[in-house]
Design a protein around this motif. Sequence first.
Motif, mmCIF file in Angstrom:
data_model
loop_
_atom_site.group_PDB
_atom_site.id
_atom_site.type_symbol
_atom_site.label_atom_id
_atom_site.label_comp_id
_atom_site.label_asym_id
_atom_site.label_seq_id
_atom_site.Cartn_x
_atom_site.Cartn_y
_atom_site.Cartn_z
ATOM 1 N N UNK A 1 1.821 4.452 5.820
ATOM 2 C CA UNK A 1 0.548 4.449 5.111
ATOM 3 C C UNK A 1 -0.155 6.074 5.537
ATOM 4 N N UNK A 2 -0.076 6.026 6.766
ATOM 5 C CA UNK A 2 -0.780 7.266 7.316
ATOM 6 C C UNK A 2 -0.112 8.643 6.653
ATOM 7 N N UNK A 3 1.078 8.545 6.542
ATOM 8 C CA UNK A 3 1.754 9.840 5.587
ATOM 9 C C UNK A 3 1.228 9.659 4.371
ATOM 10 N N UNK A 4 1.046 8.686 3.673
ATOM 11 C CA UNK A 4 0.668 8.805 2.237
ATOM 12 C C UNK A 4 -0.977 9.292 2.236
ATOM 13 N N UNK A 5 -1.734 8.822 3.124
ATOM 14 C CA UNK A 5 -3.060 9.182 3.088
ATOM 15 C C UNK A 5 -3.272 10.754 3.441
ATOM 16 N N UNK B 1 0.650 -1.290 -0.076
ATOM 17 C CA UNK B 1 0.071 0.053 -0.043
ATOM 18 C C UNK B 1 0.826 1.375 -0.078
ATOM 19 N N UNK B 2 2.165 1.147 0.496
ATOM 20 C CA UNK B 2 2.964 2.225 0.695
ATOM 21 C C UNK B 2 3.376 2.643 -0.891
ATOM 22 N N UNK B 3 3.867 1.447 -1.501
ATOM 23 C CA UNK B 3 4.396 1.980 -2.743
ATOM 24 C C UNK B 3 3.333 1.911 -3.995
ATOM 25 N N UNK B 4 2.371 1.637 -3.904
ATOM 26 C CA UNK B 4 1.283 1.655 -4.825
ATOM 27 C C UNK B 4 -0.049 2.482 -4.651
ATOM 28 N N UNK B 5 0.078 3.550 -4.950
ATOM 29 C CA UNK B 5 -1.116 4.638 -4.715
ATOM 30 C C UNK B 5 -2.380 4.382 -5.102
ATOM 31 N N UNK B 6 -2.590 3.475 -6.269
ATOM 32 C CA UNK B 6 -3.705 3.223 -6.799
ATOM 33 C C UNK B 6 -4.665 2.105 -5.658
#
Length: 783
Positions: A744-748, A700-705
Motif C-alpha cells: 500500500x505504501x509503495x502504491x501511494x 487497496x493494493x489491487x484497486x487504485x480507485x
Amino acid sequence: MSVSVLGVRHHGPGSARAVRRELERLRPDAILIEGPPEADALVGHAPGLEPPVALLAHVPGAPARAAFWPFAAFSPEWQAILYGTAAGIPVRFCDLPAAHSLAEDPDGDDGPDDPGASGGPDGPGGGDDADGSGGPGGGEGLLRVDPIGALAAAAGYDDPERWWEDVVEHRGDTPFEAIAEAMAAVREGHEPDAREARREAYMRKTLRATLKQGYGRIAVICGAWHVPALTGPLPPVTADNALLRGLPKVKAELTWVPWTYGRLASWSGYGAGITSPGWYHHLFEAPDRPVERWLAEAAAVLRDEGLAVSSAHVIESVRLADSLATLRGRPLAGLGEVTEAARAVLCEGDDLAVELIQRRMVVGDRLGHVGDGTPMVPLQRDLRDQQRRLKLKPEALDREIDLDLRKPLDLDRSHLLHRLRLLGVDWGTPGQARGKGTFRETWTLQWRPEYDLGLIEHAALGTTVVAAAARRAIDLAGGGTGAAEAVSLADLTSLVEQCLLADLPEALPGVLAALSAKAALDTDVTHLMAALPAMVRAHRYGDVRGTPAEGLAVIVRSMLDRICVGLPVAVTGLDDDAAADLLKHVDAVHSAVALLTDAPATTGAVVERADAPATTDAPASETAAGGVSPRSRWLVTLRGISDRQDLHGLIEGRLTRILLDAGELDDPAARMSRAMSRGQVPARAAAWVEGFLAGGGLLLVHDPRLLALVDGWLTGLSGDQFTDVLPLLRRTFGAFAAPERRAIGQRLRSAGRDEGAREQDVDERRAAAAVATVLSIIGKAAE
C-alpha cells in the motif's frame, strides 16, 4: 506375645529398606499397616501391581467423596505388603475405616477438607504439617511446634527435612527404638484432636483384636508420630470404644488404581507428600554409590537432548557433590548437593538443563499399572480393553499423536477420545491439526489418576464407554433429567457436534429433539447466530465421518431462516461495542453458510429483506425454480440491510465488503465515496473503513480507485479530526500483514510521483499570457 511398632516416614526409601530387613528378622505372625481396613481383601492383588499405585476409596453415588492412599516401590507399607504376601503372613490395615472418614462433614473441624485429606495426621517429614496434622483443617488441641523441627533444632540443623534424611534415610539401618523414644519425648503432654484420637483409638482396637485372635508376634507399620500411642500402657478399652461410638458411616468401596510420581508430591491419604519421588526411587533402587549413579544418569538425559556432557563432567560433578556434603557435615550428598553439582558442572549454569533433570529424574514420569484381576467397574475394564485394542497406552507425560480419520484405526481412536471427553475424562486434549484437511486431528494425551474416579462416577450410565457416553449426552440435553430449560442453545449445538465427533448415533435423536425445541423457543437472534456455526460444522462432520444425522439439515435451515428474519431488527441502534460483538456473529454465520450445500430449500417461504421485494435485490445465484440456496437467502438479507441509512459504520462497511467478495456489488467505490463524504462524521467514516477492510488490505493494493478514495478522505481531515480517528485507523491498518502494508505504501508513493509529474507537464505557450498578466500586476516587466 510381642508387638513391634515400626515408626516410619511414608514414602521413605531408607525406612522401606529398614522395614523389610526388620520384618525378615522378626518373622511376625501378622502385619498391621496404617490404612483403611476395607482394603484387606485387596492385599492379595499387590504382587501383580506395578507401583506407584493407590488405594481408592469412594462413596457409590457420590464419587466426589473419595480418598487415595498412594504407595510407591520405596514406601515402607508397600514393602511390608510384599513381604507378607510372599511369606503367607496375614496383612491387615488398621487405620480408621474409610466408611467413617468419608462420612465426616467436609465443612466441620473434624472432616477432611479435600478428598485426599481423609487419611489424617501422620509421621514426620514428607510434607506433613508442622503439628503433624497431615493437611488443613486439623482441628483443636494440636501441638504448636513441628516435632521434627524441634528434634532437628536440638541437633543443630536448620532444615528438618535434611535432619531426617541424615539421621534416618541415609543411614540404611533405621533406628526404630530411637525414633520411638524421640516421638515419645516430643508428644509428651500432647492432647490429640478429635480426628487423631479416633484414628489412634481404632489402631489400638485393631491391635487388641489381632492379639485376641492368637497371633503371637505382630508387626505394626505406621507413621512415626503414632508410635507412642500404640506402645506402652494402652488406654482402657472402654475409653477407646467411647471415642468410636456413634461415628457417622457411609458405604465405601475400594479398589487399586494407577498412580504417578508427579501426584506423590500432593497431599493424599496419609497426608504425606514428597517433592522428589524420582530421587527417592533412585535411592531405594541404588543403595550403593547412589550419587555416582544419579549424576551418570543425569548426564545421559542431557546427552539425549543433544547437550555435550562427557565422563569428565560426571567425575567432576561427583567430586563437587561429595565436597559440598563434607562442608555441610552430611554423611551423604543429598538432592540439594547433587543438584548444585549438576547445575555447576553438567549444565554449566543453564537453568533450562537443570529443569530438564528436575522434570525427568527428580520427579519422574513413572505411571503405575494394575492387573486385569484387580476389581474394576465394567466401564474401567471396557476402557482398558479399548486402550489395548487401539494401541493407546496411558502415560504420565504428554504425548502428541496425529490422527488420519480416513484410517479405521485412527478414526476409532478419535471416537474413543471424544467419548471420554463427554464423560469428563480429558485424557486427550484436541489441538490444531497439521494441514488443512478435515480428515486430520491432533491430540495431546496425558493420563491422570483421577480419571479412574471419573469413570467410577459415570459407571451407572453404562457398562461400555460408548453406552455411557451416549447416556451422558442424553442427560446433558435434558432428556434424562427433565432439565432441558436449563440448557442453553449454544450448549445443545455443541453437544450435537460432540455426539457426531464421538460417533453416538443412538444419542443424536434425543439431542436433536431437545435442540429443535430450544431453537423454536429462543427469540434472541444473537443466540441463533452463535449456535449456527457449530450446527453447520456438525452437519459437515456427519458427512466426512459417515455419521448419520437425519434431521440436522432441517434444523440448520430453520435456524438460518429465523436469523435472516431477525437480523434486520438486531442491527438497529447499536453502539460501538454492540456493533463489534454483532459483527463477530455475522462473520461466523457467513463462514458457516459457505460450508452448506447450495441445494435449494424445499420447504418454507423465501426470507426477503424487510424494506424491498426479493425480486429487486436477489443475488444472481438465486434459483428461479421456487427455492433458494442457503447462500442466496443469506446474501439477500445482507444486501437489504446494507442499503439502510441507520446502520453503524462498522456494520455497513463489513456488509459492503462481504457483498463485494461474494460478487454482489458492481461499484463498491460509489458506496465508499458516499461513506467518506464530507457530510459524514469522521468517526463513522473511520468505522466504515475498519469494517470494510477487516478482511485484509489486498483490496487497496489491487484497486487504485478505492485506495485513492481512502487516501483523499484521510488527507482531507483536519488536525483535530485526524487525531480523533487515529486509534481506529491504527487498529485497522495494524491488522494488515506486513507485505500488505508495504505494498500500500509503495502504491501511494508511486501515485505521488505520477501526480508530481503531471504538475510539471505544463503547456508554456498557453501559460505565457497568464504569466504576463501576473507580472504586470505585481509591477514587473516580462522578460
